[in-house]
Motif scaffolding. Structure first.
Motif, PDB file in Angstrom:
ATOM      1  N   SER A 266      25.232  30.985  32.577  1.00  0.00           N
ATOM      2  CA  SER A 266      24.848  32.236  33.236  1.00  0.00           C
ATOM      3  C   SER A 266      26.085  33.044  33.611  1.00  0.00           C
ATOM      4  O   SER A 266      25.989  34.206  33.974  1.00  0.00           O
ATOM      5  CB  SER A 266      24.030  31.928  34.494  1.00  0.00           C
ATOM      6  N   THR A 267      27.247  32.395  33.538  1.00  0.00           N
ATOM      7  CA  THR A 267      28.492  33.068  33.922  1.00  0.00           C
ATOM      8  C   THR A 267      28.966  34.004  32.813  1.00  0.00           C
ATOM      9  O   THR A 267      29.570  35.038  33.080  1.00  0.00           O
ATOM     10  CB  THR A 267      29.573  32.006  34.219  1.00  0.00           C
TER      11      THR A 267
ATOM     12  N   ASP B 159      31.045  30.953  44.632  1.00  0.00           N
ATOM     13  CA  ASP B 159      29.808  31.526  45.165  1.00  0.00           C
ATOM     14  C   ASP B 159      29.341  32.715  44.325  1.00  0.00           C
ATOM     15  O   ASP B 159      28.140  32.925  44.137  1.00  0.00           O
ATOM     16  CB  ASP B 159      29.998  31.963  46.625  1.00  0.00           C
ATOM     17  N   GLU B 160      30.296  33.477  43.804  1.00  0.00           N
ATOM     18  CA  GLU B 160      29.921  34.611  42.955  1.00  0.00           C
ATOM     19  C   GLU B 160      29.241  34.108  41.676  1.00  0.00           C
ATOM     20  O   GLU B 160      28.285  34.712  41.181  1.00  0.00           O
ATOM     21  CB  GLU B 160      31.157  35.449  42.614  1.00  0.00           C
TER      22      GLU B 160
ATOM     23  N   ASP C  96      25.769  33.425  42.634  1.00  0.00           N
ATOM     24  CA  ASP C  96      24.988  34.650  42.837  1.00  0.00           C
ATOM     25  C   ASP C  96      24.570  35.215  41.482  1.00  0.00           C
ATOM     26  O   ASP C  96      23.448  35.673  41.288  1.00  0.00           O
ATOM     27  CB  ASP C  96      25.803  35.685  43.618  1.00  0.00           C
ATOM     28  N   ARG C  97      25.524  35.172  40.544  1.00  0.00           N
ATOM     29  CA  ARG C  97      25.213  35.663  39.200  1.00  0.00           C
ATOM     30  C   ARG C  97      24.140  34.788  38.551  1.00  0.00           C
ATOM     31  O   ARG C  97      23.223  35.282  37.888  1.00  0.00           O
ATOM     32  CB  ARG C  97      26.499  35.686  38.363  1.00  0.00           C
ATOM     33  N   LEU C  98      24.234  33.456  38.748  1.00  0.00           N
ATOM     34  CA  LEU C  98      23.229  32.545  38.184  1.00  0.00           C
ATOM     35  C   LEU C  98      21.836  32.883  38.745  1.00  0.00           C
ATOM     36  O   LEU C  98      20.848  32.931  37.994  1.00  0.00           O
ATOM     37  CB  LEU C  98      23.606  31.091  38.503  1.00  0.00           C
ATOM     38  N   GLY C  99      21.779  33.137  40.061  1.00  0.00           N
ATOM     39  CA  GLY C  99      20.484  33.473  40.678  1.00  0.00           C
ATOM     40  C   GLY C  99      19.911  34.738  40.062  1.00  0.00           C
ATOM     41  O   GLY C  99      18.719  34.792  39.708  1.00  0.00           O
TER      42      GLY C  99
END
Ligand SMILES: Cc1cc2nc3c(=O)[nH]c(=O)nc-3n(C[C@H](O)[C@H](O)[C@H](O)COP(=O)(O)O)c2cc1C
Length: 443
Positions: free
Chosen positions: A104-105, A152-153, A156-159
């Motif tokens: 997801s990154t 953490d970023e 957040d991107r994965l979410g």
């Protein structure tokens, strides 16, 4: 307590020297798809739930700041995109499922959602998606990122990535498809909606330009076990890939249950498959001989490449002799991971223990091949350990087996010795009770 589920982790089926061990195919080496088809057929005969493929695109280059050793010794490379391989494994099987990993990154959710939709069609509803937040610099550089994204970023991107994927999979519901030859109407536009997503990382109009797939969406798997990782995935995860000793497993299970409850989900429906490396043979002696064969094949350059990549620290910068405490200090100063291999070594030896580089690398090879935590023995012995472990963690899930042996041999031994022994004892969940992977891995 419902029985154990089983899966095979084929993320590394030929690297770290496996390709050179007895039991690898001669004349049809990796990535000959027939090896994977053979593993899939054998595993399906045993009733294994899923074949799983982790992924990463970066070639290890932390050791000496170069990828040469990884290339020369086949350390965590080469790795194919397993999507097309899965399609061809699906053609020779009908019940076993397939877990694929996409980052997801670095990827775009529209591409991944569409690809997995097609694979769910090709496999007849047997696809799982392991979504990862990639941590390695070697991957980042392949996708135009000069630096790794902050932890953490990345989550957040994965979410956000998963919110987009799920909205896309839901954007074309099965009821929308009419396909009426008499009227010529194909679909009902009133039931198909754009998703109009505008977020921090992605802008996606939608809907998905594909037919609804047998499972609607792939079975959703996640692996990271930091508090942020668990919290982010609690929103969507259906099956978790975990690892650790008994205490670590209990902690992970409790943290996941709490996060699922906070997300308003029923924690009893989400299983964890625990990473478990195993060497199983007809006798414990034979298994020990196989383990020794793996241990014998090592080269300091190969170990250096593996360890440096995994810890994120160049072990070539170490002096010839040092204490375990100095090692931790050096890794900390170099921003490497102090848990994992380094933490386990210091816990085992104590921080005053003096090590040479060769001694460190010998430990390192046992870690690289997983031999420092491999269940090794006859099918009866390994099945005893698994039954005990499963009861101690309260069930709900099962085991994701990997093998340090050559492929297909290691997985054939697991399929033909260990899994049948577990089934004979009644320890396993029923094999393939449903049509889809989601039904077959339900806890
Ligand atoms: C069992 C397990 C399997 C993983 N498999 C992959 C993988 O195949 N590819 C990848 O890029 N990251 C993989 N990861 C890394 C995670 O996606 C994540 O980046 C890492 O665990 C750090 O996140 P955390 O701090 O939440 O654990 C895996 C992690 C675990 C624990």
């Amino acid at each position: 307590m419902s029985g154990m589920h089983t899966a095979f982790d084929l993320s590394f089926a030929h690297t770290e020297g496996r390709w050179a061990l007895p039991g690898s195919w001669v004349g049809a080496p990796f990535p000959d798809v027939r090896i994977y088809q053979e593993i899939a057929r054998t595993a399906e005969r045993a009733g294994v739930g899923m074949l799983f493929f982790g992924d990463g695109s970066g070639i290890p280059d932390t050791w000496r700041g170069s990828m040469d050793a990884a290339l020369e010794w086949g350390i965590q490379w080469p790795r194919q995109d397993m999507g097309p391989m899965v399609a061809s494994m699906a053609a020779v099987t009908s019940r076993i499922g397939f877990g694929l990993t996409y980052s997801s990154t670095y990827h775009h959710p529209f591409t991944v959602a569409r690809l997995l939709n097609s694979l769910d069609h090709v496999t007849g509803g047997r696809i799982a998606f392991n979504v990862v937040a990639s941590a390695r610099g070697a991957d980042a550089a392949n996708y135009g990122f000069a630096e790794r994204m902050d932890h953490d970023e990345r989550y957040d991107r994965l979410g956000e990535f998963m919110r987009v994927c799920r909205a896309l999979w839901a954007s074309v519901p099965a009821e929308a498809i009419i396909a009426d030859r008499a009227t010529g109407r194909f679909a009902d536009p009133a039931l198909i909606h754009p998703i109009d997503h505008v977020g921090t990382h992605f802008r996606v109009k939608g809907p998905l330009s594909s037919m609804p797939s047998p499972q609607g969406s792939p079975l959703l798997v996640q692996a990271g076990n930091s508090p942020k990782g668990i919290e982010t995935s609690a929103e969507f995860v259906e099956l978790v890939f975990g690892f650790g000793g008994l205490e670590g497993k209990r902690r992970h299970r409790a943290a996941l249950d709490a996060a699922l409850e906070r997300a308003g989900r029923d924690a009893s429906t989400v299983g964890i498959l625990w990473a478990t490396q195993a060497i199983v043979a007809r006798t414990s002696r034979e298994a020990a001989e196989l383990r020794d064969e793996v241990a014998a094949f090592w080269d300091p350059e190969a170990v250096g490449a593996f360890l440096s990549h995994n810890v994120g620290f160049d072990f070539a910068t170490l002096p010839f002799r040092f204490t375990a405490g100095e090692l931790v200090e050096a890794v900390r100063a170099g921003q490497g991971a102090q848990g994992g291999f380094v933490g386990a070594l210091v816990a085992e030896l104590g921080s005053d223990a003096v090590l040479t580089r060769d001694e460190l690398f010998e430990h390192g090879w046992r870690h690289a091949t997983g031999l420092d935590h491999t269940l090794c023995g006859s099918a009866e012995q390994v099945a005893d350990l698994l039954e005990e472990d499963f009861a101690a963690i309260g069930g709900r899930g099962g085991y994701m087996f990997s093998s340090p042996l050559a492929a297909p041999r290691g997985f054939a031994d697991l399929s033909e010795l260990l899994v049948p022994e577990l089934r004979r004892r009644g320890a396993l969940a029923p094999a393939y009770p449903g049509r889809t992977l989601r039904e077959n891995l339900a806890v």
